[in-house]
Write a protein that holds these residues in place. Structure first.
Motif, mmCIF file in Angstrom:
data_model
loop_
_atom_site.group_PDB
_atom_site.id
_atom_site.type_symbol
_atom_site.label_atom_id
_atom_site.label_comp_id
_atom_site.label_asym_id
_atom_site.label_seq_id
_atom_site.Cartn_x
_atom_site.Cartn_y
_atom_site.Cartn_z
ATOM 1 N N ILE A 1 0.848 -1.189 0.000
ATOM 2 C CA ILE A 1 0.000 0.000 0.000
ATOM 3 C C ILE A 1 0.882 1.237 0.000
ATOM 4 C CG2 ILE A 1 -1.689 1.321 1.348
ATOM 5 C CD1 ILE A 1 -2.754 -1.365 2.387
ATOM 6 N N TYR A 2 0.533 2.191 -0.838
ATOM 7 C CA TYR A 2 1.325 3.414 -0.949
ATOM 8 C C TYR A 2 1.320 4.171 0.380
ATOM 9 C CZ TYR A 2 2.706 8.146 -2.286
ATOM 10 O OH TYR A 2 3.328 9.362 -2.343
ATOM 11 N N THR A 3 2.481 4.722 0.724
ATOM 12 C CA THR A 3 2.587 5.586 1.890
ATOM 13 C C THR A 3 3.410 6.815 1.539
ATOM 14 O OG1 THR A 3 3.476 5.802 4.138
ATOM 15 C CG2 THR A 3 4.513 4.160 2.714
ATOM 16 N N THR A 4 3.007 7.952 2.058
ATOM 17 C CA THR A 4 3.736 9.198 1.801
ATOM 18 C C THR A 4 5.088 9.214 2.521
ATOM 19 O OG1 THR A 4 2.558 10.253 3.641
ATOM 20 C CG2 THR A 4 1.644 10.549 1.440
ATOM 21 N N LYS A 5 5.238 8.336 3.500
ATOM 22 C CA LYS A 5 6.483 8.313 4.268
ATOM 23 C C LYS A 5 7.660 7.861 3.403
ATOM 24 C CE LYS A 5 4.033 7.355 8.591
ATOM 25 N NZ LYS A 5 3.736 6.341 9.632
ATOM 26 N N THR A 6 7.414 6.899 2.541
ATOM 27 C CA THR A 6 8.491 6.373 1.682
ATOM 28 C C THR A 6 8.235 6.638 0.200
ATOM 29 O OG1 THR A 6 7.407 4.210 1.522
ATOM 30 C CG2 THR A 6 8.969 4.538 3.343
ATOM 31 N N HIS A 7 7.067 7.178 -0.112
ATOM 32 C CA HIS A 7 6.657 7.411 -1.501
ATOM 33 C C HIS A 7 6.783 6.117 -2.314
ATOM 34 C CE1 HIS A 7 5.377 9.763 -4.834
ATOM 35 N NE2 HIS A 7 6.518 9.739 -5.484
ATOM 36 N N SER A 8 6.251 5.061 -1.731
ATOM 37 C CA SER A 8 6.277 3.764 -2.410
ATOM 38 C C SER A 8 5.068 2.950 -1.962
ATOM 39 C CB SER A 8 7.571 3.013 -2.070
ATOM 40 O OG SER A 8 7.636 2.740 -0.680
ATOM 41 N N GLY A 9 4.817 1.862 -2.672
ATOM 42 C CA GLY A 9 3.659 1.026 -2.401
ATOM 43 C C GLY A 9 2.705 1.064 -3.584
ATOM 44 N N TYR A 10 1.900 0.038 -3.749
ATOM 45 C CA TYR A 10 1.103 -0.137 -4.958
ATOM 46 C C TYR A 10 -0.308 0.470 -4.857
ATOM 47 C CZ TYR A 10 -1.299 -2.569 -8.777
ATOM 48 O OH TYR A 10 -2.038 -2.869 -9.897
ATOM 49 N N LEU A 11 -1.107 0.047 -3.892
ATOM 50 C CA LEU A 11 -2.510 0.445 -3.817
ATOM 51 C C LEU A 11 -2.663 1.858 -3.254
ATOM 52 C CD1 LEU A 11 -3.907 -2.871 -2.301
ATOM 53 C CD2 LEU A 11 -4.240 -2.091 -4.657
ATOM 54 N N ARG A 12 -3.515 2.692 -3.890
ATOM 55 C CA ARG A 12 -3.719 4.061 -3.411
ATOM 56 C C ARG A 12 -5.197 4.347 -3.116
ATOM 57 N NH1 ARG A 12 0.352 8.528 -5.792
ATOM 58 N NH2 ARG A 12 -0.417 9.428 -3.846
ATOM 59 N N PHE A 13 -6.063 4.230 -4.130
ATOM 60 C CA PHE A 13 -7.479 4.557 -3.939
ATOM 61 C C PHE A 13 -8.360 3.587 -4.714
ATOM 62 C CE2 PHE A 13 -5.051 8.537 -3.919
ATOM 63 C CZ PHE A 13 -5.383 9.055 -2.672
ATOM 64 N N LEU A 14 -9.585 3.468 -4.257
ATOM 65 C CA LEU A 14 -10.629 2.736 -4.969
ATOM 66 C C LEU A 14 -11.808 3.690 -5.136
ATOM 67 C CD1 LEU A 14 -11.859 0.003 -6.050
ATOM 68 C CD2 LEU A 14 -12.779 -0.297 -3.723
ATOM 69 N N THR A 15 -12.170 3.976 -6.390
ATOM 70 C CA THR A 15 -13.300 4.870 -6.663
ATOM 71 C C THR A 15 -14.379 4.100 -7.407
ATOM 72 O OG1 THR A 15 -11.846 6.810 -6.799
ATOM 73 C CG2 THR A 15 -14.009 7.005 -7.793
ATOM 74 N N VAL A 16 -15.611 4.275 -6.969
ATOM 75 C CA VAL A 16 -16.754 3.642 -7.638
ATOM 76 C C VAL A 16 -17.701 4.739 -8.104
ATOM 77 C CG1 VAL A 16 -18.654 2.002 -7.430
ATOM 78 C CG2 VAL A 16 -16.545 1.619 -6.133
ATOM 79 N N ARG A 17 -18.036 4.728 -9.404
ATOM 80 C CA ARG A 17 -18.979 5.690 -9.975
ATOM 81 C C ARG A 17 -20.153 4.912 -10.547
ATOM 82 N NH1 ARG A 17 -15.648 10.932 -12.048
ATOM 83 N NH2 ARG A 17 -17.685 11.806 -11.534
#
Length: 471
Positions: free
Chosen positions: A202-218
């Motif tokens: 999972i993405y983290t701002t602490k290391t600026h790494s990781g894969y998953l960021r957001f899930l949006t449903v429209r």
């Protein structure tokens, strides 16, 4: 006596009002304001003073001695922890009264207007499952509720849900939300159950790494189209294709899947690059008989049914004529422009975003509308250009639908110089709207005000104001 009230004192209060940040308001000795969280107008409460200021105090709710007749049991198990539906414990009719007061207070206290009459708020037909868009965030730092803390060795490394106010990384792990649909809840839980066992980063701002960021449903009300947008830091075609195959199998209601890619450090659910995994990569919505194409980044009102009521209100208040030329400022994807197009001679829409203007032109073509034109330009700069050319285009009506921050003071100056006969100001923030209307009162009179509730259980309220040129 006020001097006798100290920090940690325990007192009883009757709640007679509610603030815009959801805390109820009681008055010690009938005057001194005490804010009480999770209280409802009409409650009799016992509270503990935790912070005392000169003009007010903040407190902790200890006990509801006598519940208000307006108090109801909230539907959502996360109420009080999640920051979304702050008025879910208040009956809906009372919510509308509170929102009416919010508009009135804004125009009187911020705008400086006296004796303003605010009509009854136009309520929402649906007070649950009304949104056409929801955004969830991923985090490897799960917020634990008091119930969670009772569970031994609970896993905090994976969460997908909503942000906790004041904590950038912490996410409340949500399994059910009453804002969009039961299908959305299925997608949310399916997504968690797919990625979590795989140990997906999972993405983290602490290391600026990781894969998953957001899930949006429209979700479209019009044609049942449903877009899932998985926003990630980088590409992983094998993983996304596996997710897509299982999503299509388990949740066939999802008509299109998009994988958006962003390496921006900003924690916003937007991405300039996206891959359409299956389906069209967009959905369509219909407002007032007009079709609108909605892509992953399209800004569109999030309550489709109330959006139609909002546009109908604006058009009715405007009392548009077939010979009138309309300027639609902050036009977005052209929704209001197209809605009023058949009522007037012409519409010209202006919006800063090139992407939105392209979408507005595409929507006009999609609907066979040929009396609307669109231009990508900063609204303030456009108005400056317009007022600098007295012999140029002449608009009878100007519609404004700015962001929450309202209009630029210079834009207000240019509107005063231009002197259109009618201004129709649509706003999602009565405070900045009242401020802006006060800037215009030198040459304009308020003719009509009408609040419209787009977001039940929240303190947000849309408001439409008609201003006519004096004389």
């Amino acid at each position: 006596m006020l001097e006798n009230l100290k920090k940690d004192d325990v007192i009883e209060l009757v709640i007679d009002d509610i603030g815009a940040e959801s805390s109820g308001i009681g008055r010690f000795n009938g005057e001194y304001v005490v804010f009480v969280p999770k209280s409802v107008p009409g409650d009799t409460v016992r509270v503990k003073i935790r912070k005392k200021k000169k003009k007010y105090a903040e407190s902790t709710l200890l006990e509801i001695i006598q519940p208000s007749p307006f108090r109801i049991e909230p539907e959502c198990e996360y109420f009080g922890t999640c920051n979304g539906c702050k008025m879910q414990h208040i009956e809906y009719a009372k919510q509308l009264e509170i929102k009416q007061s919010i508009v009135k207070n804004a125009f009187e206290r911020i705008g400086g207007f006296e004796n303003v009459t605010i009509p009854t708020v136009l309520g929402s037909e649906d007070i649950y499952y009304y949104r056409n868009k929801l955004e969830f965030s991923f985090s490897n730092d799960r917020w634990l509720t008091s119930e969670d803390m009772l569970i031994e060795n609970i896993d905090k490394s994976f969460a997908v849900g909503y942000h906790i106010p004041g904590f950038n990384e912490k996410i409340l792990d949500i399994r059910a939300c009453y804002l969009q649909s039961l299908t959305t809840n299925k997608i949310l839980n399916f997504t968690r159950d797919f990625f979590k066992p795989k140990g997906t980063s999972i993405y983290t701002t602490k290391t600026h790494s990781g894969y998953l960021r957001f899930l949006t449903v429209r979700k479209s009300i019009y044609n049942k189209g449903l877009m899932v947008n998985l926003i990630t830091y980088d590409e992983n075609a094998e993983l996304v294709n596996e997710y897509a195959a299982l999503l299509r199998q388990e949740i066939p209601e999802a008509t299109t899947l998009v994988n958006s890619i962003t390496q921006s450090k900003a924690q916003v659910a937007l991405a300039n690059n996206f891959n359409v995994i299956y389906g069209d990569g967009f959905i369509e919505e219909k407002i007032g008989g007009y079709r609108f194409k909605i892509t992953p980044n399209t800004f569109f009102q999030t309550n489709s049914k109330q959006c139609e009521k909002l546009f109908e209100t604006a058009a009715t208040i405007a009392d548009l004529g077939k010979e009138e030329n309309v300027l639609d400022l902050y036009c977005g994807c052209g929704a209001i422009s197209l809605y009023v197009s058949a009522m007037v001679k012409s519409v010209h829409g202006v919006e800063l975003s090139n992407e939105s203007i392209d979408m507005a032109s595409e929507n006009a073509e999609l609907n066979g509308v040929n009396n609307c034109t669109f231009e990508a330009m900063d609204v303030k700069d456009y108005l400056e250009k317009l007022t600098a050319s007295p012999g140029g285009e002449k608009f009878d009506v100007i519609i404004l639908d700015p962001p929450r921050s309202g209009i630029h003071p210079k834009a207000a100056e240019y509107l005063l110089q231009y002197e259109a006969k009618k201004l129709i100001y649509v706003s999602c923030n009565p405070a900045t709207q009242a401020r802006d209307v006060a800037l215009l009162k030198e040459k304009y009179n308020i003719i009509s005000i009408q609040p419209v509730d787009m977001f039940p259980h929240t303190f947000h309220i849309e408001n439409v104001v008609r201003l006519d040129l004096k004389g």
